[in-house]
Design a protein around this motif. Structure first.
Motif, PDB file in Angstrom:
ATOM      1  N   ARG A   4       0.831  -1.207   0.000  1.00 22.61           N
ATOM      2  CA  ARG A   4       0.000   0.000   0.000  1.00 22.61           C
ATOM      3  C   ARG A   4       0.864   1.255   0.000  1.00 22.61           C
ATOM      4  NH1 ARG A   4      -3.460   1.741   5.193  1.00 22.61           N
ATOM      5  NH2 ARG A   4      -1.328   2.121   5.864  1.00 22.61           N
ATOM      6  N   ILE A   5       1.914   1.260   0.820  1.00 20.05           N
ATOM      7  CA  ILE A   5       2.786   2.438   0.883  1.00 20.05           C
ATOM      8  C   ILE A   5       3.453   2.692  -0.462  1.00 20.05           C
ATOM      9  CG2 ILE A   5       4.897   3.357   1.910  1.00 20.05           C
ATOM     10  CD1 ILE A   5       4.109   1.918   4.499  1.00 20.05           C
ATOM     11  N   LEU A   6       3.907   1.614  -1.108  1.00 16.10           N
ATOM     12  CA  LEU A   6       4.546   1.766  -2.416  1.00 16.10           C
ATOM     13  C   LEU A   6       3.569   2.341  -3.427  1.00 16.10           C
ATOM     14  CD1 LEU A   6       6.910   1.331  -4.330  1.00 16.10           C
ATOM     15  CD2 LEU A   6       6.114  -1.023  -4.676  1.00 16.10           C
ATOM     16  N   LEU A   7       2.349   1.814  -3.422  1.00 14.68           N
ATOM     17  CA  LEU A   7       1.340   2.291  -4.375  1.00 14.68           C
ATOM     18  C   LEU A   7       0.972   3.739  -4.100  1.00 14.68           C
ATOM     19  CD1 LEU A   7      -0.442   1.623  -6.747  1.00 14.68           C
ATOM     20  CD2 LEU A   7      -2.140   0.664  -5.166  1.00 14.68           C
ATOM     21  N   LEU A   8       0.823   4.093  -2.829  1.00 14.03           N
ATOM     22  CA  LEU A   8       0.509   5.478  -2.496  1.00 14.03           C
ATOM     23  C   LEU A   8       1.658   6.412  -2.876  1.00 14.03           C
ATOM     24  CD1 LEU A   8      -1.243   5.053   0.980  1.00 14.03           C
ATOM     25  CD2 LEU A   8      -2.302   5.722  -1.190  1.00 14.03           C
ATOM     26  N   GLY A   9       2.893   5.920  -2.705  1.00 14.97           N
ATOM     27  CA  GLY A   9       4.041   6.725  -3.104  1.00 14.97           C
ATOM     28  C   GLY A   9       4.056   6.993  -4.598  1.00 14.97           C
ATOM     29  N   LEU A  10       3.745   5.977  -5.396  1.00 14.14           N
ATOM     30  CA  LEU A  10       3.697   6.152  -6.850  1.00 14.14           C
ATOM     31  C   LEU A  10       2.575   7.108  -7.254  1.00 14.14           C
ATOM     32  CD1 LEU A  10       4.326   2.460  -8.020  1.00 14.14           C
ATOM     33  CD2 LEU A  10       5.904   4.410  -8.170  1.00 14.14           C
ATOM     34  N   LEU A  11       1.433   6.982  -6.578  1.00  8.95           N
ATOM     35  CA  LEU A  11       0.331   7.891  -6.872  1.00  8.95           C
ATOM     36  C   LEU A  11       0.683   9.334  -6.491  1.00  8.95           C
ATOM     37  CD1 LEU A  11      -2.716   5.717  -5.723  1.00  8.95           C
ATOM     38  CD2 LEU A  11      -2.181   6.442  -8.058  1.00  8.95           C
ATOM     39  N   GLY A  12       1.392   9.493  -5.373  1.00 10.26           N
ATOM     40  CA  GLY A  12       1.815  10.830  -4.973  1.00 10.26           C
ATOM     41  C   GLY A  12       2.793  11.438  -5.968  1.00 10.26           C
ATOM     42  N   LEU A  13       3.716  10.615  -6.453  1.00 10.69           N
ATOM     43  CA  LEU A  13       4.662  11.097  -7.460  1.00 10.69           C
ATOM     44  C   LEU A  13       3.945  11.487  -8.741  1.00 10.69           C
ATOM     45  CD1 LEU A  13       7.578  11.572  -8.343  1.00 10.69           C
ATOM     46  CD2 LEU A  13       7.685   9.157  -9.026  1.00 10.69           C
ATOM     47  N   GLY A 215      -7.561   7.645  -6.896  1.00  9.06           N
ATOM     48  CA  GLY A 215      -6.896   6.351  -6.758  1.00  9.06           C
ATOM     49  C   GLY A 215      -6.346   6.147  -5.367  1.00  9.06           C
ATOM     50  N   GLY A 216      -5.768   7.214  -4.776  1.00  4.23           N
ATOM     51  CA  GLY A 216      -5.247   7.108  -3.417  1.00  4.23           C
ATOM     52  C   GLY A 216      -6.347   6.823  -2.415  1.00  4.23           C
ATOM     53  N   ILE A 217      -7.521   7.452  -2.585  1.00  3.60           N
ATOM     54  CA  ILE A 217      -8.653   7.210  -1.677  1.00  3.60           C
ATOM     55  C   ILE A 217      -9.106   5.764  -1.766  1.00  3.60           C
ATOM     56  CG2 ILE A 217     -11.058   7.794  -1.252  1.00  3.60           C
ATOM     57  CD1 ILE A 217     -10.393  10.657  -2.149  1.00  3.60           C
ATOM     58  N   ILE A 218      -9.151   5.235  -2.987  1.00  3.89           N
ATOM     59  CA  ILE A 218      -9.573   3.842  -3.174  1.00  3.89           C
ATOM     60  C   ILE A 218      -8.591   2.893  -2.479  1.00  3.89           C
ATOM     61  CG2 ILE A 218      -9.855   2.020  -4.906  1.00  3.89           C
ATOM     62  CD1 ILE A 218     -10.906   4.157  -6.818  1.00  3.89           C
ATOM     63  N   VAL A 219      -7.290   3.175  -2.631  1.00  5.58           N
ATOM     64  CA  VAL A 219      -6.283   2.326  -1.983  1.00  5.58           C
ATOM     65  C   VAL A 219      -6.454   2.361  -0.467  1.00  5.58           C
ATOM     66  CG1 VAL A 219      -3.812   2.071  -1.539  1.00  5.58           C
ATOM     67  CG2 VAL A 219      -4.626   2.510  -3.854  1.00  5.58           C
ATOM     68  N   MET A 220      -6.667   3.546   0.089  1.00  3.87           N
ATOM     69  CA  MET A 220      -6.814   3.668   1.538  1.00  3.87           C
ATOM     70  C   MET A 220      -8.066   2.938   2.030  1.00  3.87           C
ATOM     71  SD  MET A 220      -4.213   5.300   2.667  1.00  3.87           S
ATOM     72  CE  MET A 220      -4.791   5.735   4.317  1.00  3.87           C
ATOM     73  N   ARG A 221      -9.158   3.045   1.293  1.00  2.00           N
ATOM     74  CA  ARG A 221     -10.400   2.387   1.711  1.00  2.00           C
ATOM     75  C   ARG A 221     -10.256   0.868   1.669  1.00  2.00           C
ATOM     76  NH1 ARG A 221     -15.314   5.958  -1.042  1.00  2.00           N
ATOM     77  NH2 ARG A 221     -15.158   7.736   0.414  1.00  2.00           N
ATOM     78  N   ARG A 222      -9.602   0.360   0.650  1.00  3.23           N
ATOM     79  CA  ARG A 222      -9.403  -1.090   0.569  1.00  3.23           C
ATOM     80  C   ARG A 222      -8.532  -1.568   1.723  1.00  3.23           C
ATOM     81  NH1 ARG A 222      -8.381  -2.565  -5.829  1.00  3.23           N
ATOM     82  NH2 ARG A 222     -10.542  -2.235  -6.506  1.00  3.23           N
ATOM     83  N   SER A 223      -7.552  -0.733   2.099  1.00  2.58           N
ATOM     84  CA  SER A 223      -6.690  -1.101   3.217  1.00  2.58           C
ATOM     85  C   SER A 223      -7.475  -1.131   4.520  1.00  2.58           C
ATOM     86  CB  SER A 223      -5.547  -0.102   3.311  1.00  2.58           C
ATOM     87  OG  SER A 223      -4.717  -0.387   4.433  1.00  2.58           O
ATOM     88  N   ARG A 225     -10.513  -1.876   4.836  1.00  2.00           N
ATOM     89  CA  ARG A 225     -11.387  -3.056   4.847  1.00  2.00           C
ATOM     90  C   ARG A 225     -10.596  -4.350   4.955  1.00  2.00           C
ATOM     91  NH1 ARG A 225     -13.933  -0.549   0.299  1.00  2.00           N
ATOM     92  NH2 ARG A 225     -13.069  -2.193  -1.031  1.00  2.00           N
ATOM     93  N   GLY A 226      -9.287  -4.203   5.024  1.00  2.00           N
ATOM     94  CA  GLY A 226      -8.461  -5.402   5.151  1.00  2.00           C
ATOM     95  C   GLY A 226      -8.188  -6.081   3.843  1.00  2.00           C
ATOM     96  N   ASP A 227      -8.380  -5.372   2.697  1.00  2.00           N
ATOM     97  CA  ASP A 227      -8.149  -5.995   1.394  1.00  2.00           C
ATOM     98  C   ASP A 227      -6.673  -6.072   1.039  1.00  2.00           C
ATOM     99  OD1 ASP A 227     -10.802  -6.270   1.154  1.00  2.00           O
ATOM    100  OD2 ASP A 227     -11.111  -4.490  -0.107  1.00  2.00           O
ATOM    101  N   ASP A 228      -5.799  -5.317   1.756  1.00  2.00           N
ATOM    102  CA  ASP A 228      -4.371  -5.305   1.492  1.00  2.00           C
ATOM    103  C   ASP A 228      -3.774  -6.556   2.141  1.00  2.00           C
ATOM    104  OD1 ASP A 228      -1.770  -4.812   0.975  1.00  2.00           O
ATOM    105  OD2 ASP A 228      -1.683  -2.860   1.998  1.00  2.00           O
ATOM    106  N   SER A 229      -3.419  -7.497   1.318  1.00  2.00           N
ATOM    107  CA  SER A 229      -2.943  -8.772   1.826  1.00  2.00           C
ATOM    108  C   SER A 229      -1.468  -8.777   2.194  1.00  2.00           C
ATOM    109  CB  SER A 229      -3.160  -9.894   0.777  1.00  2.00           C
ATOM    110  OG  SER A 229      -2.509  -9.558  -0.452  1.00  2.00           O
ATOM    111  N   ALA A 230      -0.763  -7.670   1.791  1.00  2.27           N
ATOM    112  CA  ALA A 230       0.677  -7.632   2.055  1.00  2.27           C
ATOM    113  C   ALA A 230       0.948  -7.208   3.490  1.00  2.27           C
ATOM    114  CB  ALA A 230       1.360  -6.684   1.087  1.00  2.27           C
TER     115      ALA A 230
END
Length: 230
Positions: A4-13, A215-223, A225-230
């Motif tokens: 999640r952090i990696l994906l959020l970092g890419l979205l921020g960039l 996209g960042g909001i969607i990632v945070m919401r999935r996290s 809900r426990g959808d982030d399996s990493a």
């Protein structure tokens, strides 16, 4: 969590990149609007005497010429205008101070290639028109061929060399329209147009930036809900 952090970092960039591109297009928009305003002011200003040296800021400046045409040194350069395909008639004019300035006297159709149809007036003449910068190295994918008499651009230096002209100004003048609407060459056909799509480009980049936020909001919401399996 790491994923999640990696994906959020890419979205921020991506967000910062898109915002930067949008701001750059806004700056380009302001520059283009200023350019259009300055060129419009030159076109509608009172004509001035021809300068000896020019910069890009002199293009489309209204110029007044007084001199004598040199009709034996005419050059026809290919052109496409609202009147169809044909040629620009480039005729050097000798000024009282000895300088020579190429004058684009106007357009003729292919049916008027006979020199008698576009012969320059003799004696002292006055011409007003727009200063244009030279067009070196021919047209798009077509190179001027002076020996064969095929000209695809208004290359001042090359035309001067081919016609053995000296003391030639590094620009040419697009003559205004003459008083007779049916007279050839037809002057006053200069097209002054600038593409200006910078606002659309800016809005596109800002929209892309907004999508990265979504996209960042969607990632945070999935996290959450426990959808982030990493």
């Amino acid at each position: 969590m790491t994923k999640r952090i990696l994906l959020l970092g890419l979205l921020g960039l991506a967000f910062l990149t898109f915002v930067g591109l949008g701001v750059w297009q806004i700056e380009r928009l302001q520059w283009k609007q200023d350019l259009i305003a300055r060129v419009d002011a030159r076109i509608h200003a009172e004509p001035v005497d021809p300068p000896r040296a020019v910069t890009s800021d002199d293009e489309y400046r209204r110029i007044r010429l007084n001199g004598t045409y040199m009709p034996d040194a005419d050059t026809l350069t290919q052109a496409v205008t609202k009147l169809g395909p044909g040629f620009w008639v480039m005729t050097p004019m000798k000024m009282d101070d000895g300088r020579v300035i190429l004058v684009n006297r106007g357009f003729i159709t292919q049916d008027f290639k006979d020199k008698a149809a576009y012969l320059a007036p003799s004696g002292q003449v006055s011409v007003t028109g727009l200063l244009r910068l030279t067009e070196p190295k021919g047209g798009f994918l077509r190179t001027n061929d002076a020996a064969a008499g095929r000209w695809f651009s208004r290359d001042v230096a090359e035309i001067a060399l081919a016609r053995n002209l000296t003391s030639v100004a590094p620009y040419f003048i697009d003559a205004d329209a003459s008083g007779s609407p049916n007279a050839y060459p037809v002057g006053g056909l200069t097209v002054v147009a600038f593409t200006n799509h910078h606002l659309q480009y800016a809005l596109t980049w800002f929209a892309m930036a907004a999508l990265t936020i979504i996209g960042g909001i969607i990632v945070m919401r999935r996290s959450d809900r426990g959808d982030d399996s990493a």
